[in-house]
Design a protein around this motif. Structure first.
Motif, PDB file in Angstrom:
ATOM      1  N   THR A   1      38.248  69.606  21.075  1.00 19.22           N
ATOM      2  CA  THR A   1      38.817  68.470  20.605  1.00 19.22           C
ATOM      3  C   THR A   1      39.548  68.652  19.479  1.00 19.22           C
TER       4      THR A   1
ATOM      5  N   SER B   1      42.887  70.829  20.480  1.00 20.36           N
ATOM      6  CA  SER B   1      43.612  69.837  21.000  1.00 20.36           C
ATOM      7  C   SER B   1      44.406  68.966  20.199  1.00 20.36           C
TER       8      SER B   1
ATOM      9  N   SER C   1      42.510  72.507  27.182  1.00 17.93           N
ATOM     10  CA  SER C   1      43.266  71.934  28.476  1.00 17.93           C
ATOM     11  C   SER C   1      44.647  71.366  28.339  1.00 17.93           C
TER      12      SER C   1
ATOM     13  N   ASN D   1      44.906  67.480  28.506  1.00 19.46           N
ATOM     14  CA  ASN D   1      44.399  66.835  27.586  1.00 19.46           C
ATOM     15  C   ASN D   1      45.256  66.841  26.076  1.00 19.46           C
TER      16      ASN D   1
ATOM     17  N   VAL E   1      39.345  62.171  25.497  1.00 19.80           N
ATOM     18  CA  VAL E   1      39.556  63.464  25.679  1.00 19.80           C
ATOM     19  C   VAL E   1      38.177  64.362  25.313  1.00 19.80           C
TER      20      VAL E   1
ATOM     21  N   PHE F   1      36.071  64.021  28.525  1.00 18.36           N
ATOM     22  CA  PHE F   1      36.641  65.149  29.408  1.00 18.36           C
ATOM     23  C   PHE F   1      35.941  66.500  29.121  1.00 18.36           C
ATOM     24  N   TYR F   2      36.094  66.764  27.704  1.00 20.97           N
ATOM     25  CA  TYR F   2      35.667  68.126  27.467  1.00 20.97           C
ATOM     26  C   TYR F   2      34.157  68.338  27.767  1.00 20.97           C
TER      27      TYR F   2
END
Length: 333
Positions: free
Chosen positions: A129, A132, A190, A193, A238, A241-242
């Motif tokens: 996170t 990203s 990702s 993301n 996000v 998602f991770y």
């Protein structure tokens, strides 16, 4: 001679009037507007047949999702006698017992695998996170250094990958075999993301960040004190998602982890539940006479519940951010 104008009495909605004690008069158009304020102007009111069809369809979907979870959880708290009597998964409650959970959480391989999965999910989600957010913030500024080349490289990774063998050789060359970092670093970022966060950051009014820079704020302060608080919804989505990806991952562990003591929970689930292997000390599907613990199918279903429940508990707290965090970012992008 005076003339009296007769007007129709306004319709009432049944609420008492404080002065007269009678119902308060409200126009019928206001009531109709109140009833239809949650429906778009282009959407017709559902008819009886359409409403019934929606209810039946939603009930079928809920049943299709809830019934397997119900049977799995019920089997995990059932005795071996109930499992034998039902011929497999239990659908009718009988004698309930938590012996299967006591057995898998008594310090064996399942307990260790659960702790490994929790650690990998926590560290990996935090690392992914943060990286990203930093990458998305840099790519959301058109004038940043290497903006277009880096964005182009990021987009390429969404369509082309190095492949399993080159990735394994890279992980081996970095000395990450049998290391927990092998479960985090290869999938740390990702591109999808990053692009979601970039779209959300670009949707923030530039006047806000420009005003902060006029007041002397640098890029780090703009990111952590202005952009990040305004993007909590997108960042939460996000992060979910991770988190789900790290919790459910087993393929990297199967490739890079040779020590069974370092297996995550999902790899234990795959090996001992899906492939039919026997948990150490669990027997072959009978009752342990020495300890009285239930083994076999109840133990396997208990491991499955342990692998599924954490995500089910976390998801409702983040689900409310999906519309604002992802759909808004996609529209603005």
């Amino acid at each position: 001679m005076t003339s009296t104008t007769h007007r129709p009495a306004p319709s009432t909605d049944g609420e008492p009037d404080a002065a007269t004690g009678g119902p308060t008069a409200r126009p019928a158009t206001a009531r109709r507007r109140r009833r239809s304020q949650h429906r778009p102007v282009w959407e017709e009111a559902p008819g009886p047949l359409g409403f019934t069809g929606k209810v039946v369809l939603l009930a079928f979907i809920v049943l299709a999702v809830a019934f397997p979870l119900y049977t799995i959880m019920l089997t995990s708290v059932s005795t071996q006698a109930d499992v034998t009597r039902s011929g497999g998964l239990v659908t009718v409650p009988g004698e309930l017992s938590l012996a299967a959970y006591e057995q898998i959480l008594s310090g064996g391989i399942v307990t260790r695998a659960a702790l490994v999965s929790i650690g990998i999910t926590a560290v990996g989600t935090l690392l992914s996170t943060v990286v990203s957010v930093l990458a998305a913030f840099g790519l959301s500024r058109p004038g940043s250094f290497g903006h277009r080349p880096l964005l182009f490289v990021l987009l390429i990774t969404m369509f082309f990958g190095a492949g399993m063998i080159p990735t394994y050789l890279l992980v081996s060359a970095l000395g990450l075999i049998d290391s927990y970092w092998a479960l985090i670093l290869p999938t740390a970022v990702s591109a999808f993301n990053v692009l979601i966060l970039r779209s959300f950051f670009m949707g923030i009014d530039p006047a806000i960040t420009d005003a902060a820079r006029i007041d002397g704020a640098g890029d780090w302060r703009v990111l952590f004190q202005i952009v990040t608080p305004m993007s909590k919804a997108a960042i939460a989505v996000v992060a979910l998602f991770y988190g789900v990806g790290y919790w459910n991952a087993f393929f990297n562990a199967m490739l890079y982890i040779n020590d069974n003591a370092k297996w995550p929970l999902q790899l234990v689930l795959r090996s001992y539940v899906l492939q039919g292997a026997t948990l150490p000390g669990s027997g072959a599907g009978q009752i342990d006479v020495a300890t009285g613990a239930v083994t076999g199918l109840p133990v396997k279903m208990a491991v499955l519940v342990l692998a599924v429940v954490p995500i089910l508990l976390v998801y409702p707290f983040v689900q409310r951010h999906f519309t604002k965090g992802v759909i808004f970012g996609a529209i603005k992008g």
